[in-house]
Design an enzyme around this catalytic site. Structure first.
Site, mmCIF file in Angstrom:
data_model
loop_
_atom_site.group_PDB
_atom_site.id
_atom_site.type_symbol
_atom_site.label_atom_id
_atom_site.label_comp_id
_atom_site.label_asym_id
_atom_site.label_seq_id
_atom_site.Cartn_x
_atom_site.Cartn_y
_atom_site.Cartn_z
ATOM 1 N N SER A 50 -43.654 -1.075 -1.752
ATOM 2 C CA SER A 50 -42.679 -1.301 -2.805
ATOM 3 C C SER A 50 -43.471 -2.391 -3.947
ATOM 4 O O SER A 50 -44.413 -1.939 -4.172
ATOM 5 C CB SER A 50 -41.289 -1.821 -2.374
ATOM 6 O OG SER A 50 -40.475 -1.799 -3.458
ATOM 7 N N ASP A 182 -39.015 4.937 -1.927
ATOM 8 C CA ASP A 182 -39.682 3.677 -1.505
ATOM 9 C C ASP A 182 -40.162 3.610 -0.036
ATOM 10 O O ASP A 182 -39.341 3.806 1.140
ATOM 11 C CB ASP A 182 -38.456 2.590 -1.558
ATOM 12 C CG ASP A 182 -38.892 1.038 -1.630
ATOM 13 O OD1 ASP A 182 -39.605 0.502 -0.601
ATOM 14 O OD2 ASP A 182 -38.722 0.626 -2.609
#
Length: 316
Positions: A50, A182
């Site tokens: 991320s 993600d």
């Protein structure tokens, strides 16, 4: 020189956590400033998820950490603008933020670089919604790793940071029609992935190596429910993702402590005081959040500096 012990290979792990990656970037900047050269040169592999993935890609491209700090200050408030009606339907029936500012920021930071252009080895986890499986983007640091090198860093960064409820799903590959979200769903702390990669593809299975992990003040930060009767719309909303990454990071932390022990594993991170938690949420990028994160990073680095220098020293 011939009597010196060989350098112990070192891995770097960078967790996710939204704008709290500003804390992480400040730690990296302090390290690079003291080193006096690109920080990535110290590590055999950099793993990031991320926002940690964005930081990892920046390090591997040898983008100066000072420029990364400027990136956060300039683009953070645009990527995470203040929401006027936080209790409305936005964020419940659709994502909370557009990814257009994030894409524009990444285009400015990475330009047209691809994974093949990186100067150092990286590993970037994401999740492929089309297959229901993790997808780990890698540099071609082994003869078998050739499939990812053509991907643009912008796309890899958007894939690993497409946090559910916060940003839209990222369509990654026109040829295969991959839809990515993600990497924090499977590896918000990518340190375990880094260890497996080092042992399997970097010939470290039979030699000791070290892992340095830098967090984002995310572990234990979530505050999902105050009452057991809280419902989805009233309490959970986007906080379900926050809980997921916090729990995943803590679980991986315990595994790595057991696997590597205190001599081979070091973490730099801070559990924020309760009074600061709401001010440094994943999507808070205002001046107050920036001030808290930068001050916490300064204190954390100062407290860890002596131990870090010993840990990073050449040889054993």
């Amino acid at each position: 020189m011939s009597d010196q012990k060989p350098s112990t290979p070192k891995l770097l792990s960078l967790s996710g956590g939204g704008f709290r990656g500003f804390f992480q970037a400040n730690i990296l900047s302090y390290m690079e400033t003291e080193l006096g050269m690109p920080l990535a040169r110290l590590f055999a592999l950099i793993a990031g998820t991320s926002i940690g993935g964005i930081n990892a890609l920046s390090l591997a491209a040898e983008i100066p950490t000072g420029k990364m700090i400027d990136f956060y200050k300039e683009w953070g408030p645009k990527i995470f603008p203040k929401i006027r009606c936080p209790l409305g339907l936005g964020g419940i029936i659709r994502q909370k933020f557009s990814d257009k500012p994030l894409r524009a920021a990444l285009e400015q930071l990475f330009e047209d670089r691809t994974i093949e252009d990186l100067k150092h080895n990286v590993l970037i986890p994401a999740v492929n919604l089309s297959t229901g499986m993790p997808k780990v983007f890698k540099t071609p640091h082994h003869d078998n790793l050739v499939m990812d090198k053509q991907y643009r860093l912008v796309d890899v960064a958007l894939a690993t940071s497409a946090a559910p409820t916060y940003f839209p799903i990222h369509k990654m590959d026109e040829l295969y029609g991959w839809y990515m979200v993600d990497g924090g769903l499977v590896a918000n702390h990518p340190g375990l992935y880094a260890c497996i990669e080092a042992e399997q593809f970097l010939n470290m299975g039979s030699q000791p190596y070290k892992l340095l992990h830098i967090g984002t003040m995310s572990s234990g930060i979530t505050d999902v429910c105050n009452t057991v009767n809280s419902g989805f719309l009233t309490r959970w909303r986007g906080k379900l993702f926050d809980l997921s990454i916090s729990a995943q990071e803590a679980a991986t932390e315990n595994i790595l402590k057991f696997k590597l022990g205190p001599d081979r594993y070091m973490k730099i991170d801070v559990t924020p005081p309760k009074e600061q938690v709401k001010s440094i949420a994943l999507d808070k990028a205002n001046p107050k959040a920036q001030q808290i994160l930068s001050q916490q990073a300064r204190d954390a680095y100062q407290n860890a500096r002596t131990a870090l220098q010993k840990y990073m020293a050449e040889g054993e």
